[in-house]
Design an enzyme around this catalytic site. Structure first.
Site, PDB file in Angstrom:
ATOM      1  CD1 TRP A   1       1.040  -0.221   2.893  1.00 37.79           C
ATOM      2  CD2 TRP A   1      -0.669   1.010   3.651  1.00 37.79           C
ATOM      3  NE1 TRP A   1       1.363   0.186   4.165  1.00 37.79           N
ATOM      4  CE2 TRP A   1       0.326   0.946   4.657  1.00 37.79           C
ATOM      5  CE3 TRP A   1      -1.829   1.738   3.911  1.00 37.79           C
ATOM      6  CZ2 TRP A   1       0.188   1.586   5.896  1.00 37.79           C
ATOM      7  CZ3 TRP A   1      -1.956   2.371   5.148  1.00 37.79           C
ATOM      8  CH2 TRP A   1      -0.964   2.292   6.109  1.00 37.79           C
TER       9      TRP A   1
ATOM     10  CD  GLU B   1       2.888  -5.437   8.165  1.00 32.92           C
ATOM     11  OE1 GLU B   1       4.098  -5.578   8.435  1.00 32.92           O
ATOM     12  OE2 GLU B   1       2.415  -5.618   7.035  1.00 32.92           O
TER      13      GLU B   1
ATOM     14  CE  LYS C   1       6.434  -3.504  10.916  1.00 34.82           C
ATOM     15  NZ  LYS C   1       6.203  -4.452   9.834  1.00 34.82           N
TER      16      LYS C   1
END
Ligand code: BGC
Length: 804
Positions: A354, A493, A613
């Site tokens: 992305w 993530e 993260k």
């Protein structure tokens, strides 16, 4: 300090990997790492050449299963150029005495230079100066010039110029258990007197790659007398040029290489094309000249000039430079996406994520034709996205988290935790938000360019199919009378499931749900915006009826967004996770940016903690202005005030490890107005990510293009407060304290706008023919604007007025 050059003094083997990635040269068609010409792949060096879109798949038996991965292929190495004095060894910086060494990446002209003096075992001192280019205009060509100056010796020297097909993909240590030989060499032969050629073919994609290298030697401008010898080994071909050299007569060697592939346009036979190209290629000086001109034009479009520390300026240029080497005006002729790690190394296998979300804003306002080409990469993969949706039980188009050649899902099924040595399931393909990012990119491109043809014939279809996907993944929850989106991952993530859950996926990720609502709404706007005939055709082709459009509208108003303590929750149930012991872990491990790996190696799981993260909820504040976000949430029946905004930013900022380089870009952005000094600190850290390899080793495996482009955009739009929406054009500059000025030009709906920012001054000049809005907002003041207008403004006490 020259802010157009990245310079290194001294040779440091341990730094080679990093320098190679940062000194990569490319032209959007192909790129080659800045490895030394004389170096072979080994412990310190890793020559790598990658073709945009040059993928191949290999299968490996691993951890009891058969795993297929698609990789951007490391192609035959065209660099090899080396020399040895008679009776001496081939140049090897790891074995010879180095008297001086300097390496310079000249970003203004797109050149890599190395200057060195070396002394061999016999005491022979030689000065070598090497210059390299990957041609920005003639994108099939690259060239190297070496000047070899014997300082205290005379005699015969042998120069070796080679094409090396003994190459594998081994640039990333944690992938080394995977199959890595992607191509076979079909032919390696001499072509005419001065050239050698190599033709290779990849094993599964059957991509043919041809390279032809022409090598000549001169004393000054005169060709020297030389003897040529052909060297043929398995998958390797070289020409040795034996020449007489003397202390007073430096030798100049030119190697010009042509590269073609069967993926090119207007191609039948790549090897034949490369031979024809090399026969007509100019000498080094000519190529240098046209290459410099191409770069000068690109910089006209791409540069931004700061009055700030030289290092800040230099790094921003480095980031622009690498972006324009990965995607360039040549991208328009290719069918490629923008790989997250550039064409600079093998991390993430050259896949496309992305990250274009962070890259397109810069391109939209500088070289929008490149965004268009990259959006078409996505458009062509709509059928595959439809198939992915169908297979997962949904409708419309569900784009893959990682995309390569065909647009199928390329996310690996298992990944290695180098800390524990364990292969673990990789659930990151549940990041369905990638489809929302693609829709967002379509719309922002359209907003910046008003490219009606694109919207009519490509963009609207993508928006509708992505909207349809969101409508089909959303499930009505009668208890709360809202729609849920379950079983997904947000951008963070670290969280792929609930603690101890059997199944991967999380429910109602706030970012995903708000984006889904926005996409549904935008698809409806796009249908209203395109020509009625086209709307009719599209509805017919996609079988879209009023009932479906009404459902989109309804879902876009009723998606659920979880909140806790008055702020949006990253996902439903987030508040039940445990707080993480940040201080304790920092004390124990120092660097904890990948605490997912640390915790897994400890037998724990980061899923249990309020630890991210990267920015997740805060992505919303990055992609939308506060006003826009407030409107979006109001549509959903929620409201957030300014106090909630700052509490949300604080809350998640404190709970993020910045394990992705994208994270600091987002955090700097969201703090740009409320906390300028923290925002600036984060931007400076983001600027250092690659150049100083702050993640400790990841840059050598490929640059982080999203973060690179994101930092440039942070200055271009973040610090200037630029907002473009429909007929709304606003600047709200908040330059950080140590940035005293900024000049740039922006392409806005077909025209170039010149902008000059000072500490509290601003000049905006519109070209003749300007057809944008007739007024623009600066801060909260509105000024009439139009063709040929020049606004000279000053800020006093927070409000802007014309300088009389
Ligand atoms: C980040 C993703 C990103 C990917 C490629 C990951 O580390 O978490 O957001 O898309 O890298 O850059």
């Amino acid at each position: 300090m020259n802010d157009w050059k990245l310079c290194y003094d001294g040779f440091d083997p341990a730094q080679e990997g990093l320098r190679e990635a940062l000194c990569t040269l490319g032209n959007g068609y192909f790129a080659t790492r800045g490895a030394a010409e004389e170096a072979e792949a080994g412990e310190f060096h890793y020559p790598g050449t990658y073709l945009a879109g040059g993928y191949n798949r290999l299968t490996t038996d691993l951890a009891g299963r058969s795993i297929e991965n698609e990789d951007l292929v490391n192609l035959p190495n065209w660099l090899p150029l080396t020399f040895r004095p008679e009776g001496g060894d081939w140049l090897n910086l790891l074995a010879t005495e180095i008297l001086s060494y300097r390496q310079e990446l000249d970003m203004q002209h797109g050149l890599l230079r190395r200057m060195m003096r070396v002394k061999d075992r016999e005491g022979r001192i030689t000065a070598i100066s090497a210059t390299r280019l990957v041609h920005m205009q003639e994108h099939h060509l690259a060239a190297i010039e070496w000047e070899i100056r014997p300082e205290n010796w005379s005699g015969k020297a042998t120069i070796r110029s080679a094409l090396d097909g003994r190459v594998v993909n081994s640039g990333v240590e944690r992938y080394r258990q995977l199959a890595s030989r992607h191509f076979a060499v079909l032919t390696a032969e001499q072509v005419g007197e001065e050239s050698i050629a190599l033709l290779a073919e990849t094993s599964q994609s059957h991509l043919r790659i041809a390279q032809v290298a022409r090598t000549r030697a001169f004393a000054g401008h005169q060709p020297v007398r030389l003897e040529r010898q052909l060297v043929e080994e398995q998958d390797f071909i070289a020409q040795d040029l034996v020449v007489a050299s003397s202390a007073d007569q430096p030798l100049r060697v030119e190697k010009v290489v042509a590269m073609y592939s069967s993926r090119d346009r207007a191609i039948s036979d790549p090897l034949g094309a490369a031979c024809i190209c090399i026969a007509g290629a100019g000498d080094f000086a000519e190529l240098l000249d046209s290459h410099k001109r191409a770069w000068s034009q690109l910089w006209w479009h791409g540069d931004l000039v700061l009055e700030a520390r030289h290092r800040t300026q230099m790094i921003l240029r480095l980031h622009i430079f690498h972006l324009l080497q990965t995607v360039s005006p040549h991208t328009g002729d290719l069918d490629v996406g923008v790989p997250a790690r550039g064409l600079h190394g093998e991390a993430y296998r050259g896949h496309i994520f992305w990250d274009e979300l962070f890259i397109f804003p810069f391109l939209n306002l500088r070289l929008p034709q490149i965004t268009r080409a990259l959006l078409l990469y996505r458009y062509r993969r709509l059928p595959e996205a439809r198939r992915l949706a169908r297979e997962a039980g949904f409708r419309g188009a569900m784009y893959p988290w990682q995309s390569g050649s065909t647009g199928r899902e390329e996310t690996q099924v298992v990944h290695l935790n180098p800390k524990s040595g364990r292969w673990l399931p990789d659930n990151s393909q549940l990041q369905r938000h990638v489809s929302a990012a693609i829709a967002y990119n379509v719309w922002r491109y359209y907003d910046a360019t008003r490219d009606e043809e694109f919207l009519n014939f490509h963009g609207a279809e993508m928006l509708c199919e992505i909207a349809r996907f969101w409508a089909s993944i959303a499930r009505w929850n009668p208890k709360r009378e809202r729609y849920d989106i379950c079983g997904v991952m947000g951008p963070d993530e670290f969280h792929d499931s609930y603690p101890d859950a059997e199944q991967a996926g999380l429910d109602n990720n706030a970012y995903t749900n708000v984006m889904a609502s926005w996409v549904l709404q935008r698809a409806l706007t796009a249908l209203d915006r395109i020509e009625p005939v086209r709307r009719g055709q599209l509805c017919e082709t996609l079988s879209l009826d009023d009932a479906e459009l009404e459902a989109w509208d309804e879902i876009s108003r009723k998606l659920f967004v979880p909140f806790h303590d008055g702020i949006p929750s990253q996902f439903e149930g987030y508040e039940h996770l445990e707080e993480f012991d940040w201080e304790g872990y920092r004390g124990k491990y120092g660097d904890i940016h990948r605490l997912d790996r640390i915790l897994e190696a400890e037998g724990d799981s980061v899923n249990r903690y309020k630890a991210s993260k990267q920015a997740d909820v805060l992505m919303l504040f990055y992609l939308f202005s506060i006003e826009e976000l407030q409107e979006q949430l109001e549509r959903l029946g929620y409201s957030i005030d300014d106090d909630t905004v700052s509490r949300t930013i604080d809350y998640y900022r404190q709970r993020t490890s910045d394990g992705s380089t994208l994270s600091r870009v987002v955090h700097s952005w969201v703090l740009a107005h409320s906390d300028r000094s923290r925002s600036w600190t984060l931007l400076r850290e983001a600027l250092e990510s690659d150049v100083a390899d702050t993640q400790g080793g990841t840059t050598a495996e490929g640059i982080h293009l999203g973060a690179m482009a994101g930092t440039v955009d942070l200055v271009q739009r973040g610090q200037t407060g630029l907002e473009i929406r429909e007929a709304f054009f606003r600047l709200d500059p908040h330059l950080p304290e140590d940035m005293r000025g900024l000049s740039l030009r922006l392409r806005y709906r077909g025209h170039w706008l010149e902008l000059e920012f000072g500490c509290d001054t601003l000049t905006v000049t519109a070209p003749n023919g300007w057809s944008g809005p007739e007024s623009i907002m600066i801060g909260s003041d509105t000024f009439p604007f139009g063709a040929g207008a020049k606004l000279d403004l000053q800020c006093r006490g927070g409000s802007w007025s014309s300088v009389a």
